[in-house]
Design an enzyme around this catalytic site. Structure first.
Site, PDB file in Angstrom:
ATOM      1  CB  ALA A 162      -0.846   0.188   1.278  1.00 27.30           C
TER       2      ALA A 162
ATOM      3  N   GLY B  63      -0.001  -5.041   0.503  1.00 26.29           N
ATOM      4  CA  GLY B  63      -1.033  -5.201  -0.584  1.00 26.29           C
ATOM      5  C   GLY B  63      -0.663  -5.731  -1.975  1.00 26.29           C
TER       6      GLY B  63
ATOM      7  CD  GLU C  76      -3.344  -7.606   1.850  1.00 21.53           C
ATOM      8  OE1 GLU C  76      -4.108  -7.901   2.877  1.00 21.53           O
ATOM      9  OE2 GLU C  76      -3.072  -6.495   1.513  1.00 21.53           O
TER      10      GLU C  76
ATOM     11  CD  GLU D 262      -0.249  -6.025   5.722  1.00 21.42           C
ATOM     12  OE1 GLU D 262      -0.603  -6.027   4.558  1.00 21.42           O
ATOM     13  OE2 GLU D 262       0.294  -6.842   6.472  1.00 21.42           O
TER      14      GLU D 262
END
Length: 269
Positions: free
Chosen positions: A74, A119, A122, A142
Site C-alpha cells: 500500500a 497489498g 494480497e 502490516e
C-alpha cells in the site's frame, strides 16, 4: 479491442494474454489511491467484455514495472494522511478489485519480480496462479506499522499456505524469499528473472488457449465457490457443474475430437 487508458497501468494485449503492468516505478508500484481506482476501472471494463468464448484473450497477466518490485505494498505516505473512515474506504475498494479479479471468466496470473509485500502480496493472492522470479520477496508486514492486512491477506493467505504458516507470516510481519514462498505453496513456479516470469505466464496463457474456454471458466468459478463449503456441499456443486458441462458445444467438440484422435477446435459455447 480497446481495454482503456489508465494513469498508472500499462495494458497491452500480447498474443493470447492481456498483460497489465502496474507502473509507478519510482514508488515501487505502491498501491496509491489512483492505482486502486485504475485497477477498479480496468476490472469494470473486463467484466463487461463478455463471457467465455466471447473473450478476446485467454488469460490476464499482472506484473509491475521496473526491476525492484511487483507491487511493494500500500502507499504508506498516502495512508499517513487518512482518517480511519478513509482507511476503511481504501480497504474496501481494493478488496472489491480482488473480488473482481476472482470473478473474471479467465485465469489471472501474477508475474512477480522483486517486492510483493502487504497489498502487493494480497493483489498476487487474488490471482489464480503466482509465478515469481528468484529475487521476489513476499510478506504481510502490516504489524510493523501498527496495522493489519486490509486487502485480503488474513483470508487468502491461509487458503494458500495453511492457517499455521499464515499466522506466523502475518503475526511476525516477516518477509520470505521466493524459494520459501515456493516451498510452502504460495508460489506456483519460479523463474530466473523478471522477463522470464512474464514470458512463462504468457506461455501458460497460450497453453490455456488450447483448452475449452467454457470448461476453464467453469473450473475457476467452481473452485472459488466450493472453497468455503463442506465436502458434501462442494461435491453437490461439482455434480451440477458437470451436468452443465455436458450441455455445452465445447463438450461435444472435445469428445468428438478425442474419439477421432484430432485436435479439438472449441467454439467457447
Amino acid at each position: 479491442m480497446d481495454f482503456g487508458t489508465y494513469e498508472t497501468l500499462i495494458v497491452e494485449q500480447q498474443g493470447k494474454a492481456l498483460v497489465v503492468t502496474v507502473s509507478r516505478p519510482k514508488a515501487m508500484n505502491a498501491l496509491a489511491g489512483q492505482v486502486v481506482e485504475d485497477l477498479w476501472a480496468l476490472t469494470e471494463v473486463l467484466l463487461g467484455v463478455g463471457r467465455d468464448g466471447e473473450w478476446p484473450v485467454h488469460g490476464v497477466v499482472i506484473t509491475g514495472a521496473g526491476e525492484k518490485a511487483f507491487v511493494a505494498g500500500a502507499d504508506i505516505v498516502e495512508m499517513q494522511q487518512m482518517t480511519a473512515e478513509q482507511g476503511e474506504t481504501y480497504s474496501r475498494r481494493m478488496q472489491d478489485v480482488t473480488l473482481r479479479l476472482e470473478a473474471l471468466p479467465v485465469p489471472v496470473i501474477a508475474a512477480v519480480n522483486g517486492f510483493a509485500l502487504g497489498g502487493g502480496c494480497e493483489l498476487a493472492m487474488a490471482c489464480d496462479f503466482i509465478y515469481a522470479s528468484r529475487n521476489a520477496k513476499f510478506g504481510q508486514p502490516e504489524v510493523n506499522l501498527g496495522l493489519v492486512p486490509g486487502f485480503g491477506g488474513s483470508v487468502r493467505l491461509a487458503d494458500r499456505v495453511g492457517i499455521g504458516m499464515a499466522r506466523e507470516i502475518i503475526y511476525t510481519g516477516r518477509a520470505i524469499d521466493a524459494e520459501e514462498a515456493h516451498r510452502i505453496g504460495l508460489v506456483n513456479r519460479l523463474f530466473d528473472d523478471a522477463a522470464a516470469v512474464v514470458e512463462g505466464a504468457k506461455a501458460t496463457v497460450a497453453e490455456l488457449a488450447t483448452k475449452s474456454p467454457m470448461a476453464v471458466s467453469t473450473c475457476k468459478r467452481l473452485m472459488n465457490e466450493v472453497a468455503s463449503l463442506s465436502t458434501a456441499e462442494g461435491l453437490d456443486k461439482e455434480a451440477s457443474a458437470f451436468h452443465t458441462a455436458f450441455e455445452t458445444e465445447d463438450k461435444v467438440e472435445g469428445v468428438r475430437a478425442f474419439v477421432a484422435k484430432e485436435r479439438p477446435t472449441f467454439p467457447g459455447r
